[in-house]
Write a protein that holds these residues in place. Structure first.
Motif, PDB file in Angstrom:
ATOM      1  N   HIS A 173     111.216  72.136 -14.383  1.00 43.23           N
ATOM      2  CA  HIS A 173     110.469  71.801 -15.628  1.00 43.23           C
ATOM      3  C   HIS A 173     109.933  72.927 -16.381  1.00 43.23           C
ATOM      4  O   HIS A 173     109.694  73.018 -17.449  1.00 43.23           O
ATOM      5  N   ARG A 174     109.832  74.268 -15.328  1.00 43.89           N
ATOM      6  CA  ARG A 174     109.300  75.418 -16.004  1.00 43.89           C
ATOM      7  C   ARG A 174     110.392  75.975 -17.171  1.00 43.89           C
ATOM      8  O   ARG A 174     110.305  76.700 -18.291  1.00 43.89           O
ATOM      9  N   GLY A 175     111.817  75.646 -16.496  1.00 44.93           N
ATOM     10  CA  GLY A 175     112.950  75.643 -17.624  1.00 44.93           C
ATOM     11  C   GLY A 175     112.756  75.005 -18.824  1.00 44.93           C
ATOM     12  O   GLY A 175     113.221  75.750 -19.834  1.00 44.93           O
ATOM     13  N   LYS A 176     112.412  73.876 -18.710  1.00 43.48           N
ATOM     14  CA  LYS A 176     112.380  73.152 -19.993  1.00 43.48           C
ATOM     15  C   LYS A 176     111.277  73.604 -20.774  1.00 43.48           C
ATOM     16  O   LYS A 176     111.242  73.533 -21.918  1.00 43.48           O
ATOM     17  N   ARG A 188     117.454  79.360 -18.928  1.00 43.10           N
ATOM     18  CA  ARG A 188     118.652  79.471 -17.991  1.00 43.10           C
ATOM     19  C   ARG A 188     118.430  79.962 -16.603  1.00 43.10           C
ATOM     20  O   ARG A 188     118.860  79.284 -15.431  1.00 43.10           O
ATOM     21  N   ALA A 189     117.763  80.642 -16.595  1.00 37.61           N
ATOM     22  CA  ALA A 189     117.590  81.485 -15.161  1.00 37.61           C
ATOM     23  C   ALA A 189     117.022  80.456 -14.277  1.00 37.61           C
ATOM     24  O   ALA A 189     116.837  80.117 -12.860  1.00 37.61           O
ATOM     25  N   ASP A 190     115.691  79.788 -14.808  1.00 36.83           N
ATOM     26  CA  ASP A 190     114.964  78.786 -14.139  1.00 36.83           C
ATOM     27  C   ASP A 190     115.867  77.561 -13.796  1.00 36.83           C
ATOM     28  O   ASP A 190     115.653  77.012 -12.689  1.00 36.83           O
ATOM     29  N   PHE A 191     116.632  77.042 -14.708  1.00 36.35           N
ATOM     30  CA  PHE A 191     117.675  76.181 -14.419  1.00 36.35           C
ATOM     31  C   PHE A 191     118.745  76.491 -13.159  1.00 36.35           C
ATOM     32  O   PHE A 191     118.795  75.587 -12.234  1.00 36.35           O
ATOM     33  N   LYS A 192     119.033  77.744 -13.135  1.00 43.06           N
ATOM     34  CA  LYS A 192     119.699  78.208 -12.068  1.00 43.06           C
ATOM     35  C   LYS A 192     119.318  78.122 -10.668  1.00 43.06           C
ATOM     36  O   LYS A 192     119.575  77.549  -9.744  1.00 43.06           O
ATOM     37  N   ARG A 193     117.864  78.575 -10.815  1.00 45.90           N
ATOM     38  CA  ARG A 193     117.021  78.634  -9.704  1.00 45.90           C
ATOM     39  C   ARG A 193     116.839  77.092  -9.282  1.00 45.90           C
ATOM     40  O   ARG A 193     116.996  76.756  -7.810  1.00 45.90           O
ATOM     41  N   ARG A 250     100.452  68.187  -9.542  1.00 41.40           N
ATOM     42  CA  ARG A 250     100.289  69.417 -10.556  1.00 41.40           C
ATOM     43  C   ARG A 250     101.587  69.558 -11.538  1.00 41.40           C
ATOM     44  O   ARG A 250     101.260  69.928 -12.806  1.00 41.40           O
ATOM     45  N   ILE A 251     102.701  69.394 -10.870  1.00 42.61           N
ATOM     46  CA  ILE A 251     103.685  69.794 -11.676  1.00 42.61           C
ATOM     47  C   ILE A 251     103.966  68.534 -12.862  1.00 42.61           C
ATOM     48  O   ILE A 251     104.142  68.958 -14.046  1.00 42.61           O
ATOM     49  N   LEU A 252     103.668  67.230 -12.420  1.00 43.48           N
ATOM     50  CA  LEU A 252     103.503  66.244 -13.796  1.00 43.48           C
ATOM     51  C   LEU A 252     102.624  66.387 -14.755  1.00 43.48           C
ATOM     52  O   LEU A 252     102.771  66.299 -15.943  1.00 43.48           O
ATOM     53  N   HIS A 253     101.371  67.097 -14.135  1.00 43.37           N
ATOM     54  CA  HIS A 253     100.224  67.429 -15.255  1.00 43.37           C
ATOM     55  C   HIS A 253     100.867  68.544 -16.204  1.00 43.37           C
ATOM     56  O   HIS A 253     100.589  68.576 -17.375  1.00 43.37           O
ATOM     57  N   ALA A 254     101.665  69.320 -15.548  1.00 44.66           N
ATOM     58  CA  ALA A 254     102.114  70.460 -16.419  1.00 44.66           C
ATOM     59  C   ALA A 254     103.158  70.091 -17.336  1.00 44.66           C
ATOM     60  O   ALA A 254     103.325  70.676 -18.549  1.00 44.66           O
ATOM     61  N   GLN A 265     102.355  78.555 -16.611  1.00 42.94           N
ATOM     62  CA  GLN A 265     101.376  78.879 -15.420  1.00 42.94           C
ATOM     63  C   GLN A 265     101.246  78.261 -14.526  1.00 42.94           C
ATOM     64  O   GLN A 265     101.552  78.651 -13.028  1.00 42.94           O
ATOM     65  N   GLU A 266     101.157  76.821 -14.656  1.00 40.50           N
ATOM     66  CA  GLU A 266     100.807  75.776 -13.460  1.00 40.50           C
ATOM     67  C   GLU A 266     102.221  75.688 -12.746  1.00 40.50           C
ATOM     68  O   GLU A 266     102.100  75.669 -11.562  1.00 40.50           O
ATOM     69  N   LEU A 267     103.445  75.805 -13.483  1.00 43.77           N
ATOM     70  CA  LEU A 267     104.676  75.480 -12.903  1.00 43.77           C
ATOM     71  C   LEU A 267     105.125  76.777 -12.041  1.00 43.77           C
ATOM     72  O   LEU A 267     105.634  76.391 -11.150  1.00 43.77           O
ATOM     73  N   THR A 268     104.505  78.039 -12.477  1.00 46.09           N
ATOM     74  CA  THR A 268     104.928  79.256 -11.692  1.00 46.09           C
ATOM     75  C   THR A 268     104.383  78.962 -10.552  1.00 46.09           C
ATOM     76  O   THR A 268     104.725  79.053  -9.227  1.00 46.09           O
ATOM     77  N   THR A 269     102.938  78.570 -10.490  1.00 48.61           N
ATOM     78  CA  THR A 269     102.105  78.708  -9.234  1.00 48.61           C
ATOM     79  C   THR A 269     102.770  77.453  -8.317  1.00 48.61           C
ATOM     80  O   THR A 269     102.761  77.726  -7.009  1.00 48.61           O
ATOM     81  N   CYS A 270     102.907  76.333  -9.003  1.00 52.19           N
ATOM     82  CA  CYS A 270     103.699  75.313  -8.112  1.00 52.19           C
ATOM     83  C   CYS A 270     104.883  75.831  -7.403  1.00 52.19           C
ATOM     84  O   CYS A 270     104.941  75.463  -6.082  1.00 52.19           O
TER      85      CYS A 270
END
Length: 177
Positions: A119-122, A134-139, A77-81, A95-100
């Motif tokens: 990937h959500r950060g990207k 930046r927040a997602d990359f830090k997470r 699913r992450i790759l699909h996103a 949405q997909e990356l958040t769920t994953c």
């Protein structure tokens, strides 16, 4: 063998040797194992064959759902996103990356959660939301530091944090002038 030779410091996209990727894609042929499908999706994505990548990504998610583990399904699913992201469907990818990411965190799979946050950060970065990126990359960095993550993955996350900070500063300077 890693086909990633680095990351573009502006776009954060993987830098690959297209010839090597095409050769590997030819080697994989029509193999239908889950690892082969995942690899084919990624190769098609980085070769900018996005329609083919989406078709195989859909097939990969179905295969993982039927014959894989929960971790396999999350990876698919992450790759699909990421294919959705490359196609410009940023809201659907987010949405997909958040769920994953939330599912992986709930299951205690820090490395998969980090992968999803990276990937959500990207996606946020592509959307121009550099604070969220930046927040997602830090997470992703914190999750990766809690596991035995290879140095190249930590480096890619640090590069992404730097790029988001740089782009945020540039956007702030443009607004101020």
């Amino acid at each position: 063998m890693s086909y990633i030779h680095g990351y573009d410091p502006v776009t954060l996209r993987e830098v690959v040797n297209s010839r090597e990727c095409r050769e590997r894609l030819d080697e994989l042929g029509d193999q239908r194992s889950l690892p082969a499908l995942l690899e084919r999706v990624w190769l098609l994505k980085v070769l900018d064959r996005l329609d083919d990548a989406l078709d195989i990504a859909d097939q990969t998610v179905r295969t993982a759902r039927m014959a894989g583990t929960r971790k396999d399904l999350l990876r698919a699913r992450i790759l699909h996103a990421t294919v959705l992201q490359f196609r410009g469907s940023l809201a659907a990818a987010t949405q997909e990356l958040t769920t994953c990411a939330l599912e992986a965190e709930g299951a205690g799979w820090a490395s998969i959660a980090a992968f999803a946050y990276q990937h959500r950060g990207k996606v946020q970065y592509d959307a121009g939301d550099f604070d969220a990126a930046r927040a997602d990359f830090k997470r992703a960095l914190f999750a990766r530091q809690s596991t035995a993550t290879p140095d190249d993955q930590l480096e890619s996350t640090l590069l992404a944090i730097d790029a988001a900070e740089r782009r945020r500063a540039e956007a702030g300077a443009a607004v101020a002038s």
